[in-house]
Design a protein around this motif. Structure first.
Motif, PDB file in Angstrom:
ATOM      1  N   ARG A  60      74.318  10.045  -6.078  1.00  0.00           N
ATOM      2  CA  ARG A  60      73.348   9.230  -6.371  1.00  0.00           C
ATOM      3  C   ARG A  60      73.566   7.597  -6.689  1.00  0.00           C
ATOM      4  N   TYR A  63      72.813   6.261  -3.271  1.00  0.00           N
ATOM      5  CA  TYR A  63      71.509   6.238  -3.181  1.00  0.00           C
ATOM      6  C   TYR A  63      70.752   5.248  -3.941  1.00  0.00           C
ATOM      7  N   ARG A  64      71.181   4.841  -5.115  1.00  0.00           N
ATOM      8  CA  ARG A  64      70.614   3.785  -5.796  1.00  0.00           C
ATOM      9  C   ARG A  64      71.027   2.472  -5.247  1.00  0.00           C
ATOM     10  N   TYR A  65      72.034   2.129  -4.816  1.00  0.00           N
ATOM     11  CA  TYR A  65      72.394   1.338  -4.232  1.00  0.00           C
ATOM     12  C   TYR A  65      71.633   0.919  -2.960  1.00  0.00           C
ATOM     13  N   ASP A  67      68.827   2.102  -2.255  1.00  0.00           N
ATOM     14  CA  ASP A  67      67.313   1.668  -2.901  1.00  0.00           C
ATOM     15  C   ASP A  67      67.163   0.348  -3.173  1.00  0.00           C
ATOM     16  N   HIS A  71      66.093   1.225   2.016  1.00  0.00           N
ATOM     17  CA  HIS A  71      65.623   2.712   1.549  1.00  0.00           C
ATOM     18  C   HIS A  71      64.919   2.936   0.099  1.00  0.00           C
ATOM     19  N   SER A  72      64.415   4.155   0.254  1.00  0.00           N
ATOM     20  CA  SER A  72      63.610   4.353  -1.076  1.00  0.00           C
ATOM     21  C   SER A  72      64.488   5.552  -1.747  1.00  0.00           C
ATOM     22  N   TYR A  73      65.005   5.346  -2.991  1.00  0.00           N
ATOM     23  CA  TYR A  73      65.688   6.369  -3.501  1.00  0.00           C
ATOM     24  C   TYR A  73      65.082   7.962  -3.562  1.00  0.00           C
ATOM     25  N   GLU A  77      66.652  11.160  -1.918  1.00  0.00           N
ATOM     26  CA  GLU A  77      67.043  12.405  -2.664  1.00  0.00           C
ATOM     27  C   GLU A  77      66.008  13.600  -2.274  1.00  0.00           C
TER      28      GLU A  77
END
Length: 257
Positions: A60, A63-65, A67, A71-73, A77
């Motif tokens: 996560r 993923y947040r990075y 975003d 990309h979209s978090y 996910e």
């Protein structure tokens, strides 16, 4: 350096590598969650649950990075199909027994930490920080697996099954790093240090040191293959198996509210 300052030349490959790493950690976390009840003792249960949550946390964080980039978090996910998951195909097939489980998680941790370590001196401090955190947590995960390797070495049957598992899983771990390339774009641009070839060689040296007590020479094991369905940007072949995707996918968004 901030995420909006990443040069166009490396913006896509940086995201590709990080997504491969994050998705591998996602699947590895689910391996721990699914296999925890197969632990041999209470310390196994505690260790596996801890490694599960650490793996999810690393996923996560990446993923947040991502975003912050392209990309979209939420999509990363919860919105992707099986063909969009970029996890290491070492983890596609479930473990056949306890020695196979130990060998598999050990190789996945070694390989993913090796990949992450190349970003420790990244010019982006967020990426470098994530890599450092992965290394701190991987240290304990690898200690757990190494302890079990020593135990497996003490019984002939377990030692034999560990050798079989390594023969099956090692080529897949090595394949994750791709075929040899004359130029590592990220290393050439100063985003990875050392280059992917040196990282791959370092992984092999580390694994060899650990399996020598098992009487295994990596040079005698099969090497990685790269069939036509090999996807370089995803660092894997084909799509995630349907059964595995059912395990890792987000089941019901309403449950998270």
């Amino acid at each position: 350096m901030t995420s909006d300052k990443i040069d166009a030349e490396v913006r896509e490959p940086v995201q590709d590598e990080l997504l491969c790493l994050a998705d591998t950690k996602l699947v590895l976390g689910n391996w721990f969650a699914e296999c925890v009840m197969n632990g041999k003792s209470l310390p196994d249960f505690a260790a596996m649950l801890g490694m599960c949550t650490a793996s999810y946390g690393q996923t996560r964080a990446i993923y947040r990075y991502l975003d912050l980039l392209d990309h979209s978090y939420g999509h990363l996910e919860k919105g992707r199909a099986a063909g969009e998951i970029r996890s290491m195909d070492l983890l596609d097939e479930p473990p056949r027994d306890w020695p196979d489980f130990i060998i598999s998680i050990w190789l996945a941790e070694q390989a993913s930490w090796s990949m992450a370590s190349g970003f420790l001196r990244s010019p982006d401090r967020t990426i470098a920080g994530i890599a450092r955190k992965i290394g701190e947590e991987a240290y304990f995960h690898l200690k757990y697996a190494s302890g079990w390797l020593r135990i497996l070495n003490g019984a002939d049957d377990d030692r034999g099954r560990a050798r079989e598992a390594l023969s099956l899983r090692w080529p897949l771990a090595l394949r994750w790093f791709g075929p040899a390339e004359p130029v590592d774009r990220l290393a050439a641009a100063g985003w990875r240090d050392p280059g992917i070839g040196d990282i791959r060689a370092g992984l092999a040296d580390e694994v060899q040191r650990s399996v020598t007590p098992l009487g295994i020479d990596l040079a005698t094991l099969p090497g990685p293959d790269f069939p036509p369905e090999w996807r370089p940007r995803a660092r894997r072949t084909g799509s995630l198996p349907a059964r595995l995707f059912e395990v890792i996918r987000f089941k019901d968004a309403e449950l998270a509210r």
